[in-house]
Design a protein around this motif. Structure first.
Motif, PDB file in Angstrom:
ATOM      1  N   PHE A  38       0.861  -1.186   0.000  1.00 42.65           N
ATOM      2  CA  PHE A  38       0.000   0.000   0.000  1.00 42.65           C
ATOM      3  C   PHE A  38       0.893   1.229   0.000  1.00 42.65           C
ATOM      4  CE2 PHE A  38       0.769  -0.801   4.489  1.00 42.65           C
ATOM      5  CZ  PHE A  38       1.043   0.470   4.986  1.00 42.65           C
ATOM      6  N   GLU A  39       0.265   2.393  -0.195  1.00 45.64           N
ATOM      7  CA  GLU A  39       0.997   3.649  -0.184  1.00 45.64           C
ATOM      8  C   GLU A  39       0.152   4.713   0.502  1.00 45.64           C
ATOM      9  OE1 GLU A  39       3.304   6.668  -3.321  1.00 45.64           O
ATOM     10  OE2 GLU A  39       2.591   4.680  -3.963  1.00 45.64           O
ATOM     11  N   VAL A  40       0.814   5.527   1.315  1.00 46.07           N
ATOM     12  CA  VAL A  40       0.169   6.670   1.964  1.00 46.07           C
ATOM     13  C   VAL A  40       0.923   7.922   1.542  1.00 46.07           C
ATOM     14  CG1 VAL A  40      -0.428   7.787   4.152  1.00 46.07           C
ATOM     15  CG2 VAL A  40      -0.538   5.279   3.954  1.00 46.07           C
ATOM     16  N   LYS A  41       0.211   8.888   0.981  1.00 42.75           N
ATOM     17  CA  LYS A  41       0.842  10.116   0.494  1.00 42.75           C
ATOM     18  C   LYS A  41       0.976  11.146   1.615  1.00 42.75           C
ATOM     19  CE  LYS A  41      -1.088   9.407  -4.134  1.00 42.75           C
ATOM     20  NZ  LYS A  41      -2.050   9.909  -5.139  1.00 42.75           N
ATOM     21  N   PRO A  42       1.923  12.080   1.481  1.00 46.78           N
ATOM     22  CA  PRO A  42       2.089  13.126   2.499  1.00 46.78           C
ATOM     23  C   PRO A  42       0.786  13.901   2.716  1.00 46.78           C
ATOM     24  CG  PRO A  42       3.934  13.152   0.969  1.00 46.78           C
ATOM     25  CD  PRO A  42       2.920  12.203   0.397  1.00 46.78           C
ATOM     26  N   GLY A  43       0.442  14.130   3.984  1.00 46.16           N
ATOM     27  CA  GLY A  43      -0.726  14.925   4.328  1.00 46.16           C
ATOM     28  C   GLY A  43      -2.043  14.188   4.308  1.00 46.16           C
ATOM     29  N   GLU A  44      -2.034  12.886   3.990  1.00 53.19           N
ATOM     30  CA  GLU A  44      -3.277  12.114   3.972  1.00 53.19           C
ATOM     31  C   GLU A  44      -3.652  11.651   5.380  1.00 53.19           C
ATOM     32  OE1 GLU A  44      -4.176   9.881  -0.190  1.00 53.19           O
ATOM     33  OE2 GLU A  44      -2.786   8.851   1.148  1.00 53.19           O
ATOM     34  N   PHE A  45      -4.944  11.482   5.581  1.00 53.07           N
ATOM     35  CA  PHE A  45      -5.499  10.878   6.796  1.00 53.07           C
ATOM     36  C   PHE A  45      -6.029   9.509   6.369  1.00 53.07           C
ATOM     37  CE2 PHE A  45      -8.824  11.636  10.434  1.00 53.07           C
ATOM     38  CZ  PHE A  45      -8.386  10.476  11.055  1.00 53.07           C
ATOM     39  N   VAL A  46      -5.331   8.455   6.770  1.00 54.37           N
ATOM     40  CA  VAL A  46      -5.649   7.105   6.320  1.00 54.37           C
ATOM     41  C   VAL A  46      -6.080   6.243   7.498  1.00 54.37           C
ATOM     42  CG1 VAL A  46      -4.702   5.000   5.293  1.00 54.37           C
ATOM     43  CG2 VAL A  46      -4.079   7.234   4.353  1.00 54.37           C
ATOM     44  N   ALA A  47      -7.171   5.509   7.333  1.00 55.63           N
ATOM     45  CA  ALA A  47      -7.612   4.539   8.330  1.00 55.63           C
ATOM     46  C   ALA A  47      -7.231   3.145   7.860  1.00 55.63           C
ATOM     47  CB  ALA A  47      -9.127   4.627   8.531  1.00 55.63           C
ATOM     48  N   ILE A  48      -6.503   2.407   8.706  1.00 56.29           N
ATOM     49  CA  ILE A  48      -6.270   0.987   8.466  1.00 56.29           C
ATOM     50  C   ILE A  48      -7.329   0.255   9.267  1.00 56.29           C
ATOM     51  CG2 ILE A  48      -4.664  -0.937   8.650  1.00 56.29           C
ATOM     52  CD1 ILE A  48      -2.368   0.998   8.352  1.00 56.29           C
ATOM     53  N   LEU A  49      -8.303  -0.304   8.565  1.00 54.47           N
ATOM     54  CA  LEU A  49      -9.519  -0.848   9.162  1.00 54.47           C
ATOM     55  C   LEU A  49      -9.519  -2.370   9.070  1.00 54.47           C
ATOM     56  CD1 LEU A  49     -12.489  -0.351  10.222  1.00 54.47           C
ATOM     57  CD2 LEU A  49     -13.164  -0.259   7.807  1.00 54.47           C
ATOM     58  N   GLY A  50      -9.905  -3.007  10.169  1.00 51.46           N
ATOM     59  CA  GLY A  50     -10.019  -4.456  10.156  1.00 51.46           C
ATOM     60  C   GLY A  50     -10.548  -4.959  11.482  1.00 51.46           C
ATOM     61  N   HIS A  51     -11.071  -6.187  11.482  1.00 49.93           N
ATOM     62  CA  HIS A  51     -11.557  -6.768  12.732  1.00 49.93           C
ATOM     63  C   HIS A  51     -10.373  -7.145  13.619  1.00 49.93           C
ATOM     64  CE1 HIS A  51     -10.324 -10.834  11.579  1.00 49.93           C
ATOM     65  NE2 HIS A  51     -10.818 -10.573  10.368  1.00 49.93           N
ATOM     66  N   ASN A  52     -10.648  -7.483  14.876  1.00 52.57           N
ATOM     67  CA  ASN A  52      -9.579  -7.901  15.781  1.00 52.57           C
ATOM     68  C   ASN A  52      -8.868  -9.120  15.212  1.00 52.57           C
ATOM     69  OD1 ASN A  52     -10.178  -5.883  17.621  1.00 52.57           O
ATOM     70  ND2 ASN A  52     -11.613  -7.150  18.771  1.00 52.57           N
ATOM     71  N   GLY A  53      -7.539  -9.051  15.180  1.00 54.84           N
ATOM     72  CA  GLY A  53      -6.764 -10.156  14.640  1.00 54.84           C
ATOM     73  C   GLY A  53      -6.522 -10.082  13.148  1.00 54.84           C
ATOM     74  N   SER A  54      -6.840  -8.941  12.535  1.00 53.63           N
ATOM     75  CA  SER A  54      -6.674  -8.815  11.080  1.00 53.63           C
ATOM     76  C   SER A  54      -5.282  -8.356  10.675  1.00 53.63           C
ATOM     77  CB  SER A  54      -7.720  -7.847  10.516  1.00 53.63           C
ATOM     78  OG  SER A  54      -7.529  -6.543  11.041  1.00 53.63           O
ATOM     79  N   GLY A  55      -4.397  -8.127  11.638  1.00 56.04           N
ATOM     80  CA  GLY A  55      -3.024  -7.754  11.329  1.00 56.04           C
ATOM     81  C   GLY A  55      -2.778  -6.267  11.228  1.00 56.04           C
ATOM     82  N   LYS A  56      -3.782  -5.448  11.532  1.00 58.28           N
ATOM     83  CA  LYS A  56      -3.620  -4.004  11.343  1.00 58.28           C
ATOM     84  C   LYS A  56      -2.612  -3.389  12.313  1.00 58.28           C
ATOM     85  CE  LYS A  56      -7.903  -3.107  13.932  1.00 58.28           C
ATOM     86  NZ  LYS A  56      -8.064  -4.521  14.367  1.00 58.28           N
ATOM     87  N   SER A  57      -2.604  -3.839  13.583  1.00 56.93           N
ATOM     88  CA  SER A  57      -1.628  -3.299  14.539  1.00 56.93           C
ATOM     89  C   SER A  57      -0.220  -3.786  14.210  1.00 56.93           C
ATOM     90  CB  SER A  57      -2.008  -3.696  15.968  1.00 56.93           C
ATOM     91  OG  SER A  57      -3.164  -2.981  16.390  1.00 56.93           O
ATOM     92  N   THR A  58      -0.108  -5.018  13.740  1.00 55.13           N
ATOM     93  CA  THR A  58       1.197  -5.518  13.279  1.00 55.13           C
ATOM     94  C   THR A  58       1.718  -4.618  12.170  1.00 55.13           C
ATOM     95  OG1 THR A  58       0.691  -7.810  13.845  1.00 55.13           O
ATOM     96  CG2 THR A  58       2.368  -7.455  12.165  1.00 55.13           C
TER      97      THR A  58
END
Length: 290
Positions: free
Chosen positions: A32-52
């Motif tokens: 994935f890519e996040v551009k400068p100045g963006e507000f991005v949500a990494i969304l997923g259920h518990n255990g989906s790897g988002k905090s990793t």
């Protein structure tokens, strides 16, 4: 600003003799890519790897395979770890885990001193950081005396004092009451408006509505597959796709569910709303036209 290329990461469990007893792939082939100045949500259920995934952005974890770049720096380069963390600051789920002092100004100063900020600048930077989060005058307070929302804002002040360009919020509202949650979400929006890059880790679809972009995490073909990016796109594109959200184990926003329920009984709104306010506006328009 942030670019992930085919990241894989395994959690390895060992016994008392350091023998490997289990290997669990937390995320696989994540790009994935996040551009400068963006507000991005990494969304997923518990255990989906988002905090990793979040921990890869400031080099708390490094990929088993693939590469994570932050401001052009490969986070796996050991001699560049502190450069990465200067650019990407993290606010964790439990703010109590981030405090190291019983006095708020000393706690914020601790991070500045570790970053070798000249002593003559520390006091002004502490004051400026507290003002940014609306806690001016709290310098002598103990973090333990603050409310949940105030604690998260104080933890954020400790990160902001170092002036990173990227702010990562790892489930930072999940332990808060509604008032504290609103306070922290307001800070995220304010930071985005100031030009910072904001990455919000969340399982709450109503919080994700506030972002510009959504990265949806989950297992593409059931429990046997490792977690990966199911989709990335604009908030409206991702959060109005009920089938995609349900596949990821996420309940669609209330306004989206209402739109689909109304459609089933013959009420066609002009577009699918994302928020309660958009839903109310669409219903008023439909009523005036019918």
């Amino acid at each position: 600003m942030i670019r992930a290329e085919h990241i894989k990461f395994d959690y390895i469990r060992r016994d008392g003799e350091d023998n490997v007893i289990a290997v669990e792939t937390a995320v696989n082939d994540v790009s994935f890519e996040v551009k400068p100045g963006e507000f991005v949500a990494i969304l997923g259920h518990n255990g989906s790897g988002k905090s990793t995934l979040a921990r890869h952005i400031n080099a708390l974890l490094v990929p088993e395979e693939g590469t994570m770049y932050v401001d052009g720096i490969d986070t796996s380069e050991k001699d560049m770890v502190w450069e990465v963390r200067k650019r990407a600051g993290m606010v964790f789920q439990n703010p109590d885990n981030q405090f190291v002092s019983s006095v708020l100004e000393e706690d914020i100063a601790f991070g500045l001193e570790n970053a070798q900020v000249p002593e003559r600048e520390v006091t002004s930077k502490v004051k400026a950081a507290l003002e940014l989060v609306g806690l001016e005058g709290y310098e002598k307070r103990s973090p333990s005396s603050l409310s949940g929302g105030q604690k998260q804002r104080a933890a954020l002040a400790g990160v902001l004092a170092l002036n990173p360009e990227i702010l990562i919020f790892d489930e930072a509202t999940s332990m808060l009451d509604p008032k504290g949650r609103r306070e922290v979400l307001a800070e995220m929006k304010k930071l985005r408006d100031c030009g910072k890059t904001v990455v919000m880790i969340t399982h709450d679809v109503e919080e994700a509505v506030l972002a510009d972009q959504v990265i949806l995490m989950g297992r593409p073909n059931g429990q046997k597959d490792p977690n990966t990016v199911l989709a990335q796109g604009s908030v409206r594109e991702i959060l109005t796709d009920s089938r995609l959200l349900i596949q990821a184990g996420i309940v669609p926003p209330m306004a989206v569910r209402m739109y689909e329920d109304l459609k089933l009984v013959g009420i066609e709104l002009n577009r699918c709303p994302l928020t309660k306010e958009e839903l109310a506006e669409a219903l008023c328009r439909w009523k005036s036209e019918n």
